[in-house]
Design an enzyme around this catalytic site. Structure first.
Site, mmCIF file in Angstrom:
data_model
loop_
_atom_site.group_PDB
_atom_site.id
_atom_site.type_symbol
_atom_site.label_atom_id
_atom_site.label_comp_id
_atom_site.label_asym_id
_atom_site.label_seq_id
_atom_site.Cartn_x
_atom_site.Cartn_y
_atom_site.Cartn_z
ATOM 1 N N ASP A 78 47.956 42.405 30.323
ATOM 2 C CA ASP A 78 48.312 41.333 31.253
ATOM 3 C C ASP A 78 49.050 40.201 30.562
ATOM 4 O OD1 ASP A 78 47.029 42.848 33.126
ATOM 5 O OD2 ASP A 78 45.918 41.186 33.997
ATOM 6 N N ASP A 120 42.013 44.459 31.262
ATOM 7 C CA ASP A 120 41.627 43.908 32.556
ATOM 8 C C ASP A 120 41.423 44.924 33.677
ATOM 9 O OD1 ASP A 120 42.772 41.953 30.852
ATOM 10 O OD2 ASP A 120 43.017 40.608 32.540
ATOM 11 N N LYS A 121 42.403 45.788 33.934
ATOM 12 C CA LYS A 121 42.320 46.694 35.072
ATOM 13 C C LYS A 121 41.806 48.067 34.669
ATOM 14 C CE LYS A 121 44.244 43.206 36.814
ATOM 15 N NZ LYS A 121 44.444 42.567 35.515
ATOM 16 N N GLU A 440 49.023 37.379 38.590
ATOM 17 C CA GLU A 440 48.257 36.264 38.038
ATOM 18 C C GLU A 440 49.163 35.056 37.813
ATOM 19 O OE1 GLU A 440 44.792 38.710 35.620
ATOM 20 O OE2 GLU A 440 46.409 37.747 34.507
ATOM 21 N N SER A 466 44.624 34.466 35.917
ATOM 22 C CA SER A 466 44.151 35.117 34.709
ATOM 23 C C SER A 466 42.758 34.595 34.377
ATOM 24 C CB SER A 466 45.106 34.803 33.555
ATOM 25 O OG SER A 466 44.513 35.093 32.310
#
Length: 542
Positions: A78, A120-121, A440, A466
């Site tokens: 990210d 993150d994902k 984000e 974020s």
């Protein structure tokens, strides 16, 4: 075993022929077949070391009598995707990750799954797949990087975008910025604060889907390698005992995870990811649950970006088990975990080794949890704010709206000093459909913070933030502008009132005036009409 469908009986001779081409023996055919979903990639700092963890997992599987098969899936950094078109692709990657694991597990009839993740994902995407397919599964998160050091203080990734605001405000030179960028991220691992990647690693552990201390142990440690090896060994036990995610991912387990999230002051993105994992497990996890738990569970850990402690500090202070032991009176302790023990058994010997990092319930950082859900005529279906990062003077804020139709437009205005103390910046048409992809908003929030405006300027968006964001930043506003939500009809100069203690978010308009504007609102065409982002329904009437 599920894998008997590809290896047992005369009818499976063609399948065995292919498997033997991999070097498998007849003895190997008697073992459980275990998938290792590894999100290694050489472009993501949090994942560049995952091949090493994968080898440790294989060793553990082999030593316990299993047969490992490793496969790959995608991973988005990210931080690298931030602030440009690439950020629209981050959240959609979660579904692709979940789908890719489903395809591999189902096509090859694997008996169990070890998930090696970090960012993150990827972690929620893998957990979604584990819940969906419901075969014995265990997660190994790759661990945080060490904190950077500059001029005697700890720095992290989030220090760098905030420094951009300092440069804009004339508080930092370009040479100082270069020194910071060279120091902020000293090695492999997920970024060192309580950002989304580390929050979700802690959530995996709190849910019971990874072994104790996995969520905070650093990427480069031998302890992490040992955990990976132990996880490989443990998946064979989970298969033998037929312990599946459906037994672990219960409503009570999600309540435990949200409680830990509140105590840690974690990323607001948990309000996206935990409900998505719960949905795959056949459960509903509304935003109201986050707010209910947040009112009961105090914020105990002052973590970067809103506090001073890095993940290495939390790990040294006792990690997630110590946090959960401090919270034990507020948790469900009898729940099963992948360790083969209950939550209560996992944490019974955990100690808080540094009460400055993990504060006692009697002396919390904040009396309520780190996330709050706001509603009102600007967000009828809710909005999310990370209260752990909000200054006391911004708990209640009223100011004039400054409207921007995209993140890019807002960044340009902020850097041109068009945003002043007291303003409420509104960035709209950046939601799941309108973005599309719900990007984000770290660059605008970090720039505001770096310019010294975090304690006097609020930012509201139908996009998201974020985990590195701090300040009076309210995201996930629903309905989003693209769907004709009230945020679409706010005008420059409208008075916006934020009241975090009372959980409200309102524009000071009469019901009649607001309805007149909504009636006159016209849908916009989608920004993107081809590729994966076009799969977000482009028609607002649908």
């Amino acid at each position: 075993m599920r894998s008997d469908e590809i290896k047992k009986g005369n009818q499976k001779a063609p399948h065995r022929a292919l498997l033997k081409s991999l070097g498998l023996t007849d003895d190997d055919m008697t073992k459980p077949f275990i998938g290792i979903a590894n999100s290694y990639t050489s472009i993501v700092p949090g994942h560049i070391h995952l091949r090493t963890l994968g080898e440790a997992v294989k060793e553990g599987i082999l030593s316990a009598g299993g047969q490992p098969f490793e496969f790959n899936t995608i991973a988005v950094c990210d931080g690298i995707a931030m602030g440009h078109e690439g950020m629209r692709y981050s959240l959609p990657s979660r579904e692709i990750i979940a789908d890719s694991l489903e395809i591999m597990l189902q096509a090859h009839r694997l008996d169990g799954l070890v998930m090696i993740s970090n960012c993150d994902k990827v972690t929620p995407g893998m957990l979604m797949a584990a819940a969906r397919i419901d075969i014995p599964s265990i997660m190994v998160t790759g661990g945080p990087m060490a904190a950077g050091r500059l001029n005697g203080r700890k720095v992290s990734y989030s220090s760098v975008p905030e420094a951009l605001g300092q440069v804009t405000a004339g508080k930092m030179t370009e040479q100082e910025l270069t020194r910071l960028e060279n120091s902020a991220c000293p090695g492999c691992g997920s970024c060192s604060g309580m950002f989304t990647a580390n929050t979700m690693a802690c959530m995996a552990e709190a849910l019971g889907m990874s072994l104790p201390y996995c969520g905070t142990s650093l990427a480069t440690t031998a302890f992490k390698l040992r955990l990976a090896k132990q996880s490989g060994h443990q998946i064979v036990t989970l298969i033998k005992n037929d312990i599946k995610p459906s037994e672990i991912l219960t409503k009570a387990a999600f309540e435990n995870a949200i409680s830990v999230d509140m105590a840690l002051g974690g990323s607001t993105n948990t309000t996206l990811h935990l409900p998505a994992i719960a949905k795959e497990a056949g459960l509903t996890l509304p935003l109201s649950v986050f707010d209910e738990i947040g009112r009961k569970v105090p914020h105990l850990c002052s973590m970067i970006p809103s506090g001073i402690y890095a993940l290495e500090d939390l790990d040294a202070a006792g990690g997630v088990p110590a946090v959960m032991n401090e919270l034990k009176g507020l948790l469900h302790l009898g729940l099963p975990t992948v360790s083969g023990r209950t939550i209560g058994e996992n944490i019974q010997d955990a100690e808080v080794l540094d009460p400055l990092v993990i504060r006692p319930l009697s002396d919390p950082v904040h009396k309520e949890g780190g996330i709050a859900i706001l509603t009102g005529n600007l967000a009828p279906r809710g909005a999310v704010i990370k209260t752990a990062g909000v200054a006391p003077q911004m708990q209640k804020h009223t100011g004039p709206a400054k409207i921007y139709e995209s993140e890019k437009q807002a960044i340009t205005a902020i850097c041109a000093n068009q945003v002043v103390p007291g303003d409420v910046v509104i960035i709209r048409y950046e939601g799941p459909r309108g973005g599309p992809g719900m990007p984000e908003m770290l660059i605008p929030t970090a720039t505001i913070a770096g310019m010294g405006l975090a304690e006097s300027v609020a930012l509201i968006t139908d996009g998201r933030f974020s985990g590195a964001t701090r300040g009076g930043s309210i995201g996930h506003v629903t309905p989003e502008a693209f769907e004709g939500g009230p945020i679409a009809v706010i005008q420059n100069g409208d008075t916006i009132t934020i009241d975090i203690p009372n959980r409200t978010l309102n524009v000071e308009l009469t019901d009649k005036e607001l309805q007149t504007r909504l009636t006159a609102w016209k849908p916009r065409p989608p920004k993107i009409t081809k590729g994966i982002l076009s799969r977000y329904k482009p028609n607002p009437s649908e």
